[in-house]
Motif scaffolding. Structure first.
Motif: not given
Length: 156
Positions: A8-30
């Motif tokens: 559809a032409g919408s941008p697709v970006v890479v990121g990770r789910y995580g908890v702001a202000g902590t080191a807690i985050a998914d190891q795999r990108s989404s």
């Protein structure tokens, strides 16, 4: 993974789910599709709530004065115990329909004088404030010798 666009032409970006202000985050990108709200609203129902109206309406229903709202200009509190030199510009204009800025200058002994020459004649322990310096603030609300309470109701 490289940032790209979908069919559809919408941008697709890479990121990770995580908890702001902590080191807690998914190891795999989404992958995340970024699209304008108007497009997202065609696939889901959203109800918008705005802090300015939400908190003002809540206070009105309780018969209380509205608290300081995001559209209001801020508050500045200065404590003048021995001396205070006012040499600043204050941006205290609110957003549309907001309340103007508030300046509180606290102190045990404050005196407003006509010009800086008058400061020399003040008693020891008195903090002199030059009237022109106070006017330069152009604050919609100026309180001298006290500090406003942010509590909705005064306590006994």
């Amino acid at each position: 993974m490289i940032n790209t666009t979908n069919n559809a032409g919408s941008p697709v970006v890479v990121g990770r789910y995580g908890v702001a202000g902590t080191a807690i985050a998914d190891q795999r990108s989404s992958s995340f599709v970024v699209e304008p709200g108007a497009i997202a609203r065609t696939r889901s129902q959203y109800i918008d709530y705005y802090a300015n109206s939400f908190f003002a309406d809540k206070a009105e229903a309780a018969g209380e004065a509205a608290p300081q709202l995001p559209r209001d200009a801020g508050s500045l509190v200065l404590s003048a115990q021995r001396s205070l030199k006012l040499a600043a510009d204050l941006a205290a204009q609110p957003a549309l329909r907001g309340a103007g800025g508030q300046v509180d200058i606290t102190g045990n002994r404050l005196a407003v004088v006509g010009n800086s020459a008058d400061l020399a004649g003040l008693e020891t322990g008195t903090v002199g404030l030059v009237a022109a310096d106070l006017n330069k603030f152009n604050a919609p609300s100026l309180l001298l010798g006290g500090q406003r309470s942010k509590e909705p109701k005064a306590s006994a």
